[in-house]
Design an enzyme around this catalytic site. Structure first.
Site, PDB file in Angstrom:
ATOM      1  N   LYS A   1    -123.415 -15.030  -5.551  1.00  0.00           N
ATOM      2  CA  LYS A   1    -122.496 -16.073  -6.035  1.00  0.00           C
ATOM      3  C   LYS A   1    -122.448 -16.058  -7.560  1.00  0.00           C
ATOM      4  CE  LYS A   1    -123.968 -20.539  -6.411  1.00  0.00           C
ATOM      5  NZ  LYS A   1    -123.712 -21.038  -7.774  1.00  0.00           N
ATOM      6  N   ASN A   2    -123.619 -15.966  -8.173  1.00  0.00           N
ATOM      7  CA  ASN A   2    -123.659 -16.068  -9.629  1.00  0.00           C
ATOM      8  C   ASN A   2    -123.213 -14.787 -10.332  1.00  0.00           C
ATOM      9  OD1 ASN A   2    -124.456 -18.670  -9.305  1.00  0.00           O
ATOM     10  ND2 ASN A   2    -126.612 -18.335  -9.879  1.00  0.00           N
TER      11      ASN A   2
ATOM     12  N   CYS B   1    -123.509 -29.374 -10.110  1.00  0.00           N
ATOM     13  CA  CYS B   1    -124.719 -29.971  -9.547  1.00  0.00           C
ATOM     14  C   CYS B   1    -125.281 -31.024 -10.491  1.00  0.00           C
ATOM     15  CB  CYS B   1    -125.787 -28.894  -9.367  1.00  0.00           C
ATOM     16  SG  CYS B   1    -125.522 -27.838  -7.955  1.00  0.00           S
TER      17      CYS B   1
ATOM     18  N   ARG C   1    -127.372 -30.605 -18.664  1.00  0.00           N
ATOM     19  CA  ARG C   1    -126.639 -29.331 -18.631  1.00  0.00           C
ATOM     20  C   ARG C   1    -125.495 -29.267 -19.645  1.00  0.00           C
ATOM     21  NH1 ARG C   1    -126.179 -27.003 -12.584  1.00  0.00           N
ATOM     22  NH2 ARG C   1    -126.388 -25.078 -13.727  1.00  0.00           N
TER      23      ARG C   1
ATOM     24  N   ASP D   1    -133.612 -21.739  -9.263  1.00  0.00           N
ATOM     25  CA  ASP D   1    -132.792 -21.843  -8.051  1.00  0.00           C
ATOM     26  C   ASP D   1    -133.605 -21.655  -6.766  1.00  0.00           C
ATOM     27  OD1 ASP D   1    -130.581 -22.373  -9.550  1.00  0.00           O
ATOM     28  OD2 ASP D   1    -129.597 -20.443  -9.256  1.00  0.00           O
TER      29      ASP D   1
ATOM     30  N   ARG E   1    -121.463 -24.415  -0.704  1.00  0.00           N
ATOM     31  CA  ARG E   1    -121.144 -23.903  -2.042  1.00  0.00           C
ATOM     32  C   ARG E   1    -121.814 -22.559  -2.291  1.00  0.00           C
ATOM     33  NH1 ARG E   1    -122.505 -27.676  -6.788  1.00  0.00           N
ATOM     34  NH2 ARG E   1    -121.848 -25.746  -7.760  1.00  0.00           N
TER      35      ARG E   1
HETATM   36  C1  UD1 Z   1    -126.896 -20.296 -14.172  1.00  0.00           C
HETATM   37  C2  UD1 Z   1    -126.733 -20.238 -12.678  1.00  0.00           C
HETATM   38  C3  UD1 Z   1    -127.562 -21.321 -12.009  1.00  0.00           C
HETATM   39  C4  UD1 Z   1    -129.003 -21.218 -12.466  1.00  0.00           C
HETATM   40  C5  UD1 Z   1    -129.105 -21.189 -13.978  1.00  0.00           C
HETATM   41  C6  UD1 Z   1    -130.514 -20.913 -14.466  1.00  0.00           C
HETATM   42  C7  UD1 Z   1    -124.456 -19.413 -12.499  1.00  0.00           C
HETATM   43  C8  UD1 Z   1    -123.066 -19.683 -12.063  1.00  0.00           C
HETATM   44  N1  UD1 Z   1    -125.326 -20.422 -12.360  1.00  0.00           N
HETATM   45  O1  UD1 Z   1    -126.400 -21.577 -14.579  1.00  0.00           O
HETATM   46  O2  UD1 Z   1    -127.488 -21.137 -10.593  1.00  0.00           O
HETATM   47  O3  UD1 Z   1    -129.720 -22.356 -11.986  1.00  0.00           O
HETATM   48  O4  UD1 Z   1    -128.269 -20.144 -14.503  1.00  0.00           O
HETATM   49  O5  UD1 Z   1    -130.991 -19.726 -13.984  1.00  0.00           O
HETATM   50  O6  UD1 Z   1    -124.799 -18.325 -12.907  1.00  0.00           O
HETATM   51  N2  UD1 Z   1    -128.116 -25.028 -21.755  1.00  0.00           N
HETATM   52  C9  UD1 Z   1    -127.847 -25.678 -22.926  1.00  0.00           C
HETATM   53  N3  UD1 Z   1    -126.650 -25.452 -23.533  1.00  0.00           N
HETATM   54  C10 UD1 Z   1    -125.728 -24.597 -23.007  1.00  0.00           C
HETATM   55  C11 UD1 Z   1    -126.013 -23.928 -21.796  1.00  0.00           C
HETATM   56  C12 UD1 Z   1    -127.223 -24.164 -21.186  1.00  0.00           C
HETATM   57  O7  UD1 Z   1    -128.659 -26.440 -23.421  1.00  0.00           O
HETATM   58  O8  UD1 Z   1    -124.660 -24.439 -23.615  1.00  0.00           O
HETATM   59  C13 UD1 Z   1    -129.405 -25.268 -21.079  1.00  0.00           C
HETATM   60  C14 UD1 Z   1    -129.212 -25.888 -19.704  1.00  0.00           C
HETATM   61  O9  UD1 Z   1    -129.073 -27.299 -19.774  1.00  0.00           O
HETATM   62  C15 UD1 Z   1    -130.482 -25.469 -19.018  1.00  0.00           C
HETATM   63  C16 UD1 Z   1    -130.747 -24.067 -19.594  1.00  0.00           C
HETATM   64  O10 UD1 Z   1    -130.018 -24.016 -20.819  1.00  0.00           O
HETATM   65  O11 UD1 Z   1    -131.542 -26.325 -19.376  1.00  0.00           O
HETATM   66  C17 UD1 Z   1    -130.335 -22.919 -18.707  1.00  0.00           C
HETATM   67  O12 UD1 Z   1    -128.967 -23.040 -18.384  1.00  0.00           O
HETATM   68  P1  UD1 Z   1    -128.052 -21.762 -18.125  1.00  0.00           P
HETATM   69  O13 UD1 Z   1    -128.900 -20.529 -18.099  1.00  0.00           O
HETATM   70  O14 UD1 Z   1    -126.898 -21.803 -19.037  1.00  0.00           O
HETATM   71  O15 UD1 Z   1    -127.542 -22.049 -16.653  1.00  0.00           O
HETATM   72  P2  UD1 Z   1    -126.087 -21.833 -16.103  1.00  0.00           P
HETATM   73  O16 UD1 Z   1    -125.483 -20.612 -16.700  1.00  0.00           O
HETATM   74  O17 UD1 Z   1    -125.343 -23.111 -16.149  1.00  0.00           O
END
Ligand code: UD1
Length: 420
Positions: free
Chosen positions: A22-23, A117, A122, A307, A399
């Site tokens: 999915k990711n 979620c 986030r 995850d 999902r």
């Molecule tokens: C992706 C995955 C999700 C997984 C997560 C962590 C997808 C579609 N989803 O989510 O399933 O749980 O990686 O492995 O690939 N953060 C910030 N600022 C930002 C972006 C992130 O502070 O602009 C923080 C987030 O709040 C979190 C951490 O960084 O604490 C990791 O988030 P991130 O790696 O970005 O997760 P996603 O890409 O949203």
């Protein structure tokens, strides 16, 4: 709303086909916006999140067609720089992934701030900083992000991620693919899905080096072209079934799963009493001896994935002894804890740490799914709980898990989906 009714106690035996990740699918679907020619993706899972992403792409003028054999043909020839509306974006945080491609291709973008979620604040600040480093002017107003290049191309730059965000790394990589000059992403996420996106972009004509390391370099090109790419297998789906085998004391072969993407998970599961080995078709997970309590800390890849935290907590809820599980990625990803408690699990939460004291037995009860991974954690607990467990609000499961109930039934679980 459908619910799952599970009668616990059956050992799982057999094989499970692991679907495409999915990711990996979500960013690569967004990447179709970067070219003027079609992108064909193979091994795309049939999931609600994928449907949501395709709905968003349609809003942006990209059509999608499922071909025989499961490939998805994305045609961006009618792509236009429309707004990514709140109505779609609120359903899935990964919608933010269209922002980078839109601004790189069209010079401006307007995307609603995402929902998704409910597992913590986030923020998307790192995505926005990455685009700013490439020369975009980014503003947030009235719940919308706007990014502008004032009619110019994005220009290569140095993007330093203060934490290795998966999504921000992907946004940066996609935008930089069409920027003028060289981009360096420092402290990039090293996840297999980032590498898979790099392979897809490379097939489209991008010049990317270093994906899978902390430092990714991209030499921008003028345009990208038609390509085909097959998605990697979903390591989180595979890890979930691995835990299903371990929790029921069964044996499952996970077809197409890759052990190298699950190294930390495999090591932890072996400490917990399971055996894991590669086979010709994927990998085998089995447990014949007793479970053992093991401590776990979630970390960016290649560490133990957030995850799989809820699923692992379900396993520890029935392992003799005490286990400490610390969540370092999402600060409030513990919504499954009170629900596991309803099944008789003994879990004490303190901040971002859970102390799990293994119970001799869990007992079936009605529980509520709250997010994607939390809900599958409840299903795993239901597989070993005495009596009947009813999991409500299972649209969260749809999902990210294709045919979860059917796959579990094939391996011997007593589980049925009941329409409300
Ligand atoms: C992706 C995955 C999700 C997984 C997560 C962590 C997808 C579609 N989803 O989510 O399933 O749980 O990686 O492995 O690939 N953060 C910030 N600022 C930002 C972006 C992130 O502070 O602009 C923080 C987030 O709040 C979190 C951490 O960084 O604490 C990791 O988030 P991130 O790696 O970005 O997760 P996603 O890409 O949203």
């Amino acid at each position: 709303m459908d619910r799952l009714v599970i009668r616990g106690g059956n050992q799982l035996k057999g094989s499970v086909q692991i679907h495409g990740a999915k990711n990996a699918a979500l960013p690569q679907i967004a990447a179709a916006l970067l070219a003027a020619e079609p992108l064909e993706l193979g091994n795309v899972p049939d999931l609600l999140d994928v449907t949501t992403m395709l709905g968003l792409m349609q809003e942006l003028g990209v059509t999608a067609e499922r071909e025989t054999g499961g490939s998805l043909l994305l045609d961006p020839r009618g792509a236009r720089n429309a707004q990514a509306p709140y109505e779609i974006v609120r359903r899935m945080r990964a919608s933010i992934l269209v922002l980078g491609p839109l601004v790189a291709r069209f010079g401006s973008a307007r995307v609603s701030l995402p929902g998704g979620c409910a597992i913590g604040a986030r923020p998307v600040d790192l995505h926005l900083k990455a685009l700013t480093a490439l020369g975009a002017r980014v503003e947030v107003d009235a719940g919308y992000i706007t990014a502008e290049t004032n009619g110019r191309r994005l220009r290569g730059g140095r993007i330093i991620l203060t934490s290795p965000s998966v999504g921000a790394t992907e946004t940066a990589m996609m935008a930089a693919a069409l920027a003028q000059g060289e981009t360096e992403i420092v402290n990039a996420a090293r996840d297999p899905e980032v590498c898979d996106l790099a392979l897809c972009l490379t097939a489209m004509g991008a010049a990317i080096e270093g994906a899978g390391t902390h430092r990714i370099q991209i030499e921008g090109v003028d345009s990208l072209h038609r390509a085909r790419h097959d998605l990697i297998a979903d390591r989180i789906e595979a890890g979930t079934y691995a835990i299903a085998a371990a929790i029921t004391g069964g044996q499952l072969e996970l077809i197409d799963a890759h052990l190298e993407h699950l190294a930390a998970v495999g090591a932890v599961l072996e400490h917990a009493g399971a055996q894991i080995w590669p086979t010709d078709r994927g990998l085998m997970v089995s447990r014949t001896g007793p479970l053992r309590a093991v401590d776990v800390v979630t970390e960016p890849y290649p560490g133990f994935p957030t995850d799989l935290q809820a699923q692992f907590m379900a396993l520890m809820a029935v392992a003799p002894g005490a286990s400490v599980i610390r969540e370092t990625i999402f600060e409030s990803r513990f919504m499954h804890v009170p629900e596991l408690g309803r099944l008789g699990a003994n879990i004490v939460l303190q901040g971002t740490t859970a102390l799990v004291r293994g119970a001799a037995k869990l007992h079936g009860a009605e529980v509520m799914a709250t997010d994607l991974r939390a809900s599958v954690g409840l299903v795993l607990a239901g597989l070993v709980a005495e009596g009947e467990t009813v999991v409500h609000r299972i649209y969260h499961l749809d999902r990210g898990y294709e045919a979860l109930d059917r796959k579990l039934v094939q391996c011997g679980a007593d589980i049925r989906r009941v329409a409300q």
